[in-house]
Scaffold this active site. Structure first.
Site, mmCIF file in Angstrom:
data_model
loop_
_atom_site.group_PDB
_atom_site.id
_atom_site.type_symbol
_atom_site.label_atom_id
_atom_site.label_comp_id
_atom_site.label_asym_id
_atom_site.label_seq_id
_atom_site.Cartn_x
_atom_site.Cartn_y
_atom_site.Cartn_z
ATOM 1 N N GLU A 186 4.330 -3.541 3.229
ATOM 2 C CA GLU A 186 3.466 -4.666 3.652
ATOM 3 C C GLU A 186 3.999 -6.017 3.172
ATOM 4 O OE1 GLU A 186 -0.624 -3.899 2.569
ATOM 5 O OE2 GLU A 186 -0.898 -2.721 4.377
ATOM 6 N N GLU A 201 -0.844 3.373 8.004
ATOM 7 C CA GLU A 201 -2.003 3.485 7.114
ATOM 8 C C GLU A 201 -3.281 3.339 7.917
ATOM 9 O OE1 GLU A 201 -1.860 1.008 3.563
ATOM 10 O OE2 GLU A 201 0.227 1.583 3.182
HETATM 11 C C1 GAL Z 1 -2.578 -1.298 1.604
HETATM 12 C C2 GAL Z 1 -1.391 -0.838 0.785
HETATM 13 C C3 GAL Z 1 -1.646 0.543 0.202
HETATM 14 C C4 GAL Z 1 -2.995 0.602 -0.454
HETATM 15 C C5 GAL Z 1 -4.054 0.175 0.520
HETATM 16 C C6 GAL Z 1 -5.456 0.178 -0.036
HETATM 17 O O1 GAL Z 1 -2.515 -2.654 1.854
HETATM 18 O O2 GAL Z 1 -0.231 -0.806 1.581
HETATM 19 O O3 GAL Z 1 -0.636 0.872 -0.698
HETATM 20 O O4 GAL Z 1 -2.989 -0.240 -1.569
HETATM 21 O O5 GAL Z 1 -3.804 -1.125 0.950
HETATM 22 O O6 GAL Z 1 -5.784 1.417 -0.515
#
Ligand code: GAL
Length: 811
Positions: A183, A252
């Site tokens: 990110e 994600e």
């Molecule tokens: C995203 C990040 C993950 C985790 C998630 C929240 O932005 O890439 O590693 O932190 O947020 O759980």
């Protein structure tokens, strides 16, 4: 199959007397999808972070992931635990990455390895080793030669480790994908031109490592070719990659959200999650990863980010204890089967979008005149609708997608949950599913921590200091000791009132005046800084002020930590005080006891509801930080959250006005038969005699299926259709557990929900039928039809079967 695309390298490995055939798998990508061995694939993936559970549990999680319809397991790589000291590597126990990857392969799944090395992930320091911080001249995540050198060293260390073990797909291993950075696109602007150069360099460096599988960068719009930029978020249907030659991928997809001390517990309804997934594949996506599929536990001091809790359950399809979280796991499994039935048209045809009305649309994929798949969507928040598609009419509940693998028959709708529900074990059924034993009768002893600076490794400074620079993250604690001189004459035994104000950038501190606790200040996850303002009484002359600054991290650490009180080696030391007068509600105190390991294999936890804030160890292993006295705000919760409409992390919350977490997971593999050592370090005050040990020895499961629900998706066969048109109510217990009793079974119009079903106005008691089919079984299935269950009221059109049962381990 397109053979020209398929690359088979077959070679033989001779080991001792037997030989093993290693089949190489090629992985490339095109505009549509990842292409594995020449075949474009739809892939369902799920995050499982190896150190968030113990290796003994990995195989069972992967088995459940496979059964749940996943193809890929994704994990970050946690640099700080692999290289705790510069140049000294560690890959054992929970950090045995090679074993983890091999176990995934064993389960028949692929791996997406997110090497980073920046992870984020609510992990301590985002995964960066603390020593990195102290290299002179270093600047993280930008075009800084010192940082780049260290990053490259670690990237190649991991890539070479995987290569040496033949773990990339082209070597016969399971790794099909790798990630560099994480990110970075969200912060790149802050680094100016340095950020752009860094991303270019990171891409070239990654590609130069020649993994032979594609690389991705998530949330990175300017990811240089050939790196695929992927989407992260609650929804990714509107995402398009930065080049027409790259597939639409989602790295994600948040199944819930993380938990922080002082906050209510977030959850995400599965109807919304399934809707998000279906919309993604409907609109051309081909790879999707649940963050997390199994969240697990932040053991020890691995949690990172202000006040992140020890549980990393995340409302994931597999819960913190390794049990399936229903109906989430089951509904997603049904969804994955439905999408799999559409794979050929999805990866081989372009979608035709058809407008069906306000907030209503279809996407149709025609592979050939015979092969066609369609998704029908109602993306309105409120109104259910009936749409006309190819001459047939279809009912579409609001905020739902129907999947038609033949463009005609609906085999799944995201809002229609037919899979089993499990009751949380902290709900109504606690007494029957949890075996609780108080540790009050165990032999306790204690050690009172010294207030203020205790050793000779302290130093002087003016003012408060930046904590990480001082502690180097070896401890959460930093002591400050100072004194205030009161010149005024005050009568003996009398004091003068004064105000003390401490401004802290986080996370918590204890304030002592003349060795008496006078204040406790703390921040929260969103703003860890705080002001602690207290009125104190000072006497004439010198008054000692001690501040213990705590991180949830000038003397570093506590005396008890320095002594290593949590260790087995000190269990019988005379340093511990024994006796009947156990100090209760005391700050900065260590407690110790032994307890007997519960028999069997069922999940074990400690109930620390009676404690304040601190850390606990079992047999020398830290089960994490606890903070039971920090209650979440009393408002903002909605036990039954409406899944319709856009979700965000604060939309659906439970446990308002309660501690974020009272149960702390004790992995089975950390327990030994017989006596086990428990050490607790309490920072602000609690009652250890009320601590209990819990074993989950049962689970209440429910099902509710109506006559007009669809048959299970796995009974659909492409050329036949549904093998039987009768819906089924299916129940399953965790492996090794069996249906021990049926609490409720009604066919008709049952009301209420799992844990509180009641017969409706139309009701047949079908207990004996259900008992006959299910009793003593690990899983069972009941056809929901009048032929099977009788017809209690012929004029009622849509009758349902509702069942509640109890699973237990066989004695
Ligand atoms: C995203 C990040 C993950 C985790 C998630 C929240 O932005 O890439 O590693 O932190 O947020 O759980």
């Amino acid at each position: 199959m397109n053979l020209s695309r398929t690359l088979f390298i077959v070679f033989l490995l001779f080991e001792g007397n037997f030989c093993q055939r290693v089949v190489s798998t090629s992985v490339i990508y095109d505009s549509k999808a990842l292409v594995i061995d020449g075949k474009r694939r739809i892939l369902q993936s799920g995050s499982v972070h190896y150190p968030r559970t113990t290796p003994e549990v990995w195989p069972e999680i992967f088995r459940k992931a496979k059964e749940g319809g996943l193809d890929v397991i994704e994990t970050y790589v946690f640099w700080n635990y692999h290289e705790p000291v510069r140049g000294e590597y560690y890959f054992r126990g929970r950090f045995d990455l090679v074993r983890f990857v091999k176990e995934v392969k064993q389960a028949g799944l692929f791996v997406h390895l997110r090497i980073g090395p920046y992870a984020c992930a609510e992990w301590n320091y985002g995964g960066f080793p603390i020593w990195l911080h102290f290299i002179p001249g270093i600047q993280f995540r930008t075009t800084n030669n010192i940082f780049k050198k260290e990053m490259e060293l670690f990237l190649s260390k991991i890539v070479n480790l995987m290569k040496d073990e033949n773990l990339f797909a082209t070597q016969g291993g399971p790794i099909i994908l790798a990630q560099v950075e994480n990110e970075y696109g969200n912060v790149e602007w802050a680094y100016g031109i340095g950020g752009q150069l860094y991303i270019k360099w990171a891409a070239e460096t990654a590609v130069g490592l020649n993994t032979t599988v594609p690389w991705v960068m998530c949330a990175q719009e300017d990811a240089p070719d050939p790196i695929i930029n992927t989407c992260n978020g609650f929804y990714c249907d509107l995402f398009t990659p930065n080049s027409p030659s790259k597939p639409k991928m989602w790295t994600e997809n948040y199944v819930g959200w993380f938990l922080a001390f002082g906050y209510a517990v977030p959850f995400r309804p599965v109807e919304d999650l399934a809707f998000a997934v279906a919309r993604f594949f409907e609109t051309g996506g081909t790879f999707q990863n649940y963050y997390m599929y199994f969240g697990g536990t932040n053991f020890g001091r691995t949690a990172g980010g202000p006040l992140i809790a020890t549980s990393y359950d995340y409302d994931a399809p597999i819960n913190e204890y390794g049990f399936v979280n229903q109906p989430k796991w089951g509904h997603l499994r049904d969804l994955h089967i439905a999408i799999r039935h559409c794979e050929e048209p999805l990866v081989n045809a372009n979608a035709t979008q058809i407008f069906l009305g306000k907030n209503l649309e279809a996407h149709v994929y025609h592979k050939s005149s015979k092969e066609c798949a369609a998704f029908l969507a109602n993306y309105g928040n409120f109104s259910d609708a009936t749409v006309l598609f190819k001459g047939n009419s279809y009912f579409l509940p609001a905020w739902s997608v129907s999947i038609l693998p033949d463009c005609k028959n609906v085999i799944f709708n995201t809002a229609k949950v037919v899979s089993q529900t499990n009751l949380d074990n902290d709900a109504l059924t606690w007494n029957i599913t949890m075996h609780e034993s108080l540790l009050s009768s165990s032999p306790w002893s204690w050690y009172k921590e010294k207030v203020g600076i205790w050793g000779n490794n302290s130093f002087q400074a003016s003012g408060l200091l930046e904590q990480i620079n001082i502690t180097k993250d070896t401890s959460d604690f930093l002591w400050y000791t100072t004194s205030i001189n009161v010149n005024e004459k005050i009568k003996k035994n009398q004091t003068k009132e004064a105000g003390l104000l401490i401004g802290s950038l986080g996370h918590a501190s204890l304030l002592f005046v003349n060795e008496r606790l006078v204040g406790f200040g703390y921040g929260n996850h969103d703003d860890a800084s705080f002001m602690l303002s207290v009125k104190v009484n000072l006497h004439s002359g010198s008054n000692r002020i001690d501040v213990l600054s705590m991180m949830v991290g000038l003397q570093v650490g506590l005396e008890g930590e320095f002594l290593g009180l949590e260790n087995l080696t000190l269990a019988n030391s005379s340093i511990w005080t024994k006796g009947s007068a156990m100090p209760n509600n005391q700050s900065l105190i260590w407690y110790k006891t032994v307890f007997l390991a519960p028999e069997g294999k069922a999940p074990v936890s400690l109930n620390l509801a009676s404690m304040g804030k601190g850390q606990a160890w079992v047999n020398g292993q830290s089960i994490g930080r606890y903070w039971s006295s920090y209650l979440s705000p009393s408002t903002g919760c909605s036990e039954s959250c409406d899944y319709r409409g856009t979700y965000d992390a604060s939309k659906c919350l439970k446990k308002c006005g309660q501690p974020a977490q009272i149960l702390y997971h004790v992995p089975r593999s950390w327990l030994q038969p017989g006596e086990n050592l428990l050490v607790i370090h309490e920072e602000i005050g609690g009652d250890p005699l009320k601590i209990s040990l819990l074993t989950q020895n049962g689970q209440v499961i429910c099902g509710r299926v109506s006559e007009d629900d669809l048959p299970p998706t796995d009974t659909w066969e492409p050329s036949v259709g549904f093998v039987s048109t009768i819906p089924e109510l299916r129940l399953a217990c965790e492996p090794g557990w069996y249906i021990a009793s049926i609490h409720f079974a009604s066919f008709g119009t049952p009301e209420g929900k799992c844990g509180a079903f009641i017969p409706g106005s139309c009701h047949t008691n079908v207990l004996s039928i259900v008992q006959k089919i299910c009793f003593g079984k690990q899983r069972c299935s009941i056809s929901v039809s009048e032929a099977k269950l009788g017809d209690p009221c012929p004029d009622v059109m849509k009758k349902s079967l509702a069942v509640e049962a109890l699973c237990r381990a066989l004695e």
